[in-house]
Design an enzyme around this catalytic site. Structure first.
Site, mmCIF file in Angstrom:
data_model
loop_
_atom_site.group_PDB
_atom_site.id
_atom_site.type_symbol
_atom_site.label_atom_id
_atom_site.label_comp_id
_atom_site.label_asym_id
_atom_site.label_seq_id
_atom_site.Cartn_x
_atom_site.Cartn_y
_atom_site.Cartn_z
ATOM 1 N N ARG A 32 30.316 30.445 17.674
ATOM 2 C CA ARG A 32 31.413 31.389 18.080
ATOM 3 C C ARG A 32 30.770 32.906 18.098
ATOM 4 O O ARG A 32 30.177 33.207 17.132
ATOM 5 C CB ARG A 32 32.467 31.208 16.830
ATOM 6 C CG ARG A 32 33.441 32.560 16.895
ATOM 7 C CD ARG A 32 34.484 32.267 15.886
ATOM 8 N NE ARG A 32 35.731 33.422 15.682
ATOM 9 C CZ ARG A 32 35.386 34.240 14.702
ATOM 10 N NH1 ARG A 32 34.521 34.105 14.012
ATOM 11 N NH2 ARG A 32 36.249 35.266 14.813
ATOM 12 N N ARG A 69 45.543 48.222 14.150
ATOM 13 C CA ARG A 69 44.228 48.655 13.386
ATOM 14 C C ARG A 69 44.670 50.124 13.139
ATOM 15 O O ARG A 69 45.221 51.009 13.903
ATOM 16 C CB ARG A 69 43.010 48.380 13.957
ATOM 17 C CG ARG A 69 42.564 47.077 14.046
ATOM 18 C CD ARG A 69 41.186 46.804 14.427
ATOM 19 N NE ARG A 69 40.623 45.534 14.160
ATOM 20 C CZ ARG A 69 40.228 44.732 13.303
ATOM 21 N NH1 ARG A 69 40.063 45.638 12.295
ATOM 22 N NH2 ARG A 69 39.749 43.546 13.536
ATOM 23 N N LYS A 212 44.542 30.764 19.242
ATOM 24 C CA LYS A 212 44.548 31.116 17.786
ATOM 25 C C LYS A 212 45.890 31.347 17.271
ATOM 26 O O LYS A 212 46.433 32.102 17.661
ATOM 27 C CB LYS A 212 43.669 32.287 17.593
ATOM 28 C CG LYS A 212 42.105 32.205 17.905
ATOM 29 C CD LYS A 212 41.298 33.450 17.555
ATOM 30 C CE LYS A 212 41.071 33.514 16.139
ATOM 31 N NZ LYS A 212 40.331 35.020 15.884
ATOM 32 N N THR A 270 38.941 30.102 8.636
ATOM 33 C CA THR A 270 39.093 31.060 7.839
ATOM 34 C C THR A 270 38.535 30.772 6.336
ATOM 35 O O THR A 270 39.187 29.896 5.439
ATOM 36 C CB THR A 270 40.214 31.786 7.789
ATOM 37 O OG1 THR A 270 40.704 31.826 9.062
ATOM 38 C CG2 THR A 270 40.296 33.126 6.905
#
Length: 465
Positions: A32, A69, A212, A270
């Protein structure tokens, strides 16, 4: 043979060929690349080195997706519990302890009473008031706010663009360099998938999309998302911030079951071995987390910081391999599983019968030939207890199957007949450690790609002439 696949995140800072070869031999199946932390040149370095190790390693590129963000923070901002700060999506708004974010309509979308979580929930704020220009927040706990850190607002649907300019650049990079998968972050519905698919279609690209699932919208629309993607990643980091953490195991299991029923690869991601970023051994809870993912039937498990920048990357892959191998045998094959989205009834029926037969006869392996990977994915969906050796006639299909549970794919020139396909099987199996007296099950097709699998045969390896 380990049947659960391992995805490892690789950074350009540590991607030399020797290192990647060690990870591959330890059990890594897919590499990945996290585009949030790489430039195009840095990503290309990883791609070249992976391909120097093996053509069988699949490459998955991860887009940033629709995220918010912090921005413009030159020095970390310290806040104490109960302190009031201000937040705005307009960099021109000044005054007090003002925190700016990357989404211009942030103030419009977030309402009074909402929770605002920064940096994966390290700092929590409650929205007490708002004006047209900024939100008034009160800190629930002390902490530091740094630049470019993630912002989550649980329960709030923000009208963000699914693809950023950087995402589009990396998608074109993936197309140009013939990568295998694009994992798109924060997929909320099928429209987010269509935006990527349109770009791929414009370039006649066969790259497969992995959605995702990281927020409540994605969970709510999982069925329509599954209709339009190759596979799903359960990204538990942001998901556990957007949704109460105690609900994540139930959601994870639900998504895994839906993916298996749909013949779609599913990745659990995760913090699976987060402790091994700094320590040589995992906690018991981490080992149980991996085992539980295996028990649920997931296709793949993923490492992030453990292999990207951790101190014990090789050890982490070895731990995953050992835990998977030790626990896969406790999950019985499920030939009675109800499959949906069936696109070939004959192939589905043959795969179901094949897996059931492996529980009745002393069969050691299943061998299948596949043009598109469809037959191998059907076999994978029934989660049989034996390895499935998939003979592929396209290297892209070979790597796509690197995400499918229990499938060991290999590339071969397409045979001119069914008999030639059968004659090639003994050499491959003997090279993989099987004995001439071992009994195997073969599934193949005699009428081309459109018709799919059409025959099933059980025989000993030395009976094949």
């Amino acid at each position: 043979m380990k049947r659960t696949k391992i995805v490892a995140t690789i950074s350009d800072k540590r991607c030399d060929v020797g290192f990647l070869k060690d990870l591959y031999e330890a059990g890594m199946n897919v590499v990945r690349l996290n585009t949030a932390h790489q430039t195009l040149d840095e990503a290309m370095k990883v791609v070249n080195n992976v391909r120097a190790v093996s053509k069988k390693i699949a490459l998955l590129i991860d887009t940033k997706g629709p995220e918010v963000r912090t921005s413009g923070i030159e020095e970390p901002v310290r806040v104490e519990r109960g302190e009031v700060v201000y937040m705005s999506g307009d960099a021109g708004v000044k005054g007090g302890k003002m925190i700016h974010v990357s989404y211009s309509n942030f103030v419009r979308d977030v309402q009074v009473g909402a929770k605002v979580l920064i940096d994966d929930g390290d700092v929590e704020f409650i929205v007490k008031d708002k004006t047209e220009e900024y939100l008034v927040l009160v800190a629930s706990n002390p902490g530091e706010i740094k630049n470019k850190k993630s912002i989550n607002v649980p329960g709030v649907n923000m009208h963000l663009e699914s693809l950023s300019d950087k995402d589009r650049t990396f998608i074109e990079f993936a197309v140009k360099n013939k990568l295998d998968f694009i994992a798109h972050s924060f997929v909320r519905n099928k429209e987010d998938v269509f935006q990527i698919q349109r770009i791929l279609d414009e370039h006649n690209s066969k790259i497969k999309i992995i959605a995702k699932i990281e927020n409540q919208e994605g969970v709510d629309h999982i069925d329509e998302i599954l209709d339009h993607v190759y596979g799903v990643m359960v990204a538990r980091g942001d998901l556990a911030i957007e949704i109460d953490a105690e609900k994540i195991p139930r959601i994870q299991r639900m998504i895994v079951n839906k993916c298996i029923e749909s013949k779609k690869p599913v990745i659990i991601a995760t913090q699976m071995l987060h402790t091994m970023i700094d320590h040589p051994r995992p906690t018991r809870a981490e080992v149980s987390d991996i085992a539980n993912a295996v028990y649920s039937g997931t296709d793949a498990i993923m490492l992030s910081g453990e292999t990207a920048y951790g101190d014990y990357p090789l050890e982490a892959v070895k731990v995953m391999t050992k835990v998977a191998e030790a626990n896969e045998s406790t999950t019985p094959p499920d030939s009675n599983r109800n499959l949906i989205r069936i696109n070939n009834e004959i192939t589905a029926a043959l795969a179901r019968v094949a897996v059931k037969m492996t529980t009745m006869l002393s069969i050691k392996a299943i061998v299948v030939d596949t043009m598109s990977g469809r037959t191998a994915r059907y076999l994978s969906a029934f989660r049989g207890g034996l390895p499935v050796y998939a003979r592929c006639y396209d290297e892209e299909v070979m790597r796509e199957l690197a995400l499918s549970y229990g499938v060991e794919s290999y590339f071969s020139v397409k045979p001119s007949s069914r008999d030639e396909f059968m004659r090639d099987i003994p050499k491959m199996l003997l090279e993989n450690g099987y004995a001439p007296e071992d009994q195997i099950l073969v599934i193949g097709g005699s009428f081309g790609h459109v018709r799919g699998a059409s025959f099933l045969e059980v025989c000993k390896i030395n009976d094949i002439k």
